[in-house]
Scaffold this motif. Sequence first.
Motif, short mmCIF file in Angstrom:
data_model
loop_
_atom_site.label_atom_id
_atom_site.label_comp_id
_atom_site.label_asym_id
_atom_site.label_seq_id
_atom_site.Cartn_x
_atom_site.Cartn_y
_atom_site.Cartn_z
N LEU A 135 0.83 -1.21 0.00
CA LEU A 135 0.00 0.00 0.00
C LEU A 135 0.87 1.26 0.00
O LEU A 135 0.55 2.24 -0.70
CB LEU A 135 -0.94 0.00 1.20
N ARG A 136 1.94 1.26 0.78
CA ARG A 136 2.83 2.42 0.76
C ARG A 136 3.44 2.62 -0.63
O ARG A 136 3.57 3.75 -1.10
CB ARG A 136 3.95 2.24 1.79
N LYS A 139 0.84 4.20 -2.84
CA LYS A 139 0.58 5.60 -2.50
C LYS A 139 1.67 6.53 -3.01
O LYS A 139 1.41 7.70 -3.31
CB LYS A 139 0.43 5.73 -0.98
N ARG A 140 2.89 6.02 -3.15
CA ARG A 140 4.00 6.84 -3.63
C ARG A 140 3.98 7.03 -5.15
O ARG A 140 4.68 7.90 -5.68
CB ARG A 140 5.33 6.20 -3.24
N ASP A 173 -9.80 4.16 -2.41
CA ASP A 173 -9.01 5.38 -2.39
C ASP A 173 -8.21 5.40 -1.09
O ASP A 173 -8.63 4.83 -0.07
CB ASP A 173 -9.92 6.62 -2.43
N PHE A 174 -7.08 6.08 -1.13
CA PHE A 174 -6.34 6.31 0.10
C PHE A 174 -7.07 7.36 0.94
O PHE A 174 -7.60 8.33 0.40
CB PHE A 174 -4.91 6.77 -0.19
N ASP A 176 -7.28 10.48 3.01
CA ASP A 176 -6.46 11.69 3.07
C ASP A 176 -6.10 12.00 4.52
O ASP A 176 -6.93 12.38 5.33
CB ASP A 176 -7.21 12.88 2.46
N GLU A 179 0.98 13.01 5.80
CA GLU A 179 1.90 11.99 5.27
C GLU A 179 2.33 11.04 6.38
O GLU A 179 2.82 11.45 7.43
CB GLU A 179 3.13 12.66 4.65
N GLU A 180 2.12 9.74 6.15
CA GLU A 180 2.50 8.77 7.16
C GLU A 180 4.00 8.59 7.20
O GLU A 180 4.68 8.61 6.18
CB GLU A 180 1.86 7.39 6.85
N VAL A 186 -1.07 2.82 6.71
CA VAL A 186 -1.72 3.36 5.52
C VAL A 186 -3.18 2.91 5.53
O VAL A 186 -3.46 1.71 5.68
CB VAL A 186 -1.02 2.89 4.23
N ILE A 188 -7.12 2.87 3.72
CA ILE A 188 -7.85 2.96 2.46
C ILE A 188 -9.34 2.91 2.74
O ILE A 188 -9.78 2.40 3.77
CB ILE A 188 -7.44 1.84 1.47
#
Length: 223
Positions: A135-136, A139-140, A173-174, A176, A179-180, A186, A188
Motif C-alpha cells: 500500500l505504501r 501511495k507513492r 481510495d487512500f 487523506d 503523510e504517514e 496506511v 484505504i
Amino acid sequence: MLTITTQDYTIPDPELSALGRSQCNSLRENLVPKITGPNPELEVGLIIVSPMRRTIETALLAFGDLGIPFEAHAGWQENSIQPCDTGSPIPALRKEFPQVNFDHVDPVYPDKTSPAGKKYFNSKQAILARGQEVLRDLKRRKEKAIIVVSHSGFLRAGVTGRWYMNADYRVFDFVDEKEEGEGERVKIREREWTIKEGGLGWSFEEAVELGDGLPDDEASGLN
C-alpha cells in the motif's frame, strides 16, 4: 483490485481454467468501459500484477489491448506455500509474457520459505507487514489510478479486509491524512459502488478483520 483463484492446490503455478477465462470476459465487459473513453471514471495509468501465471493471464485477457503498461510485483503474490501459490522463475515468465515488465520483481521471488524470503512467509506478521508495504508503494506512485491483479487470500487478510470471488473487483481510495511515517498505518476506503458485493456483484458483502485466518509465526513453521 481483483483475483482469480484455483481449486487444485497441487498444480504448480497453474494457468487459468476455461471457466477462469470466461470470468475474465465478464470482468472486461464490466470494468473496461469505466477506465476508457473521453471521461473515464478511473484514469488508470498502470496495471500491477502478481508474478503468477493466473494473475498475469487475467490481466492480459481483461486489459491487454488498452495500451496500459503492465508491471509485475512480488509483493502482491498469494500467501500460502502450496504449489498452486508458489510462482515460477522470472526468466521463464519473461519468455511467456513479454508484455509484462519484470524488471522490478524482488530477486528472491519465488522463494518464500528460506530466510532470504522471510518477508513473504505465510505468517500473520509477515503478511500484514507485506500488505502495508505494498500500500505504501502504491501511495507513492504518480498514476491517478492503478489496477492491481492479485489473489483473494492476500487481498482479504493482508490488505483490505474484503472478500473477492473469482475475477471480481473492488475500488479503493487512500484516506487523506497527513503523510504517514514508515511506522504509520496506511488507510484505504472502498468506494460506494463496490462496497457491498464487489464490482461484479459476485463477492460476500461482510468485511473481515485484517489477519483473519492467518497462522501466527510459530504455527507457520517458518519463523
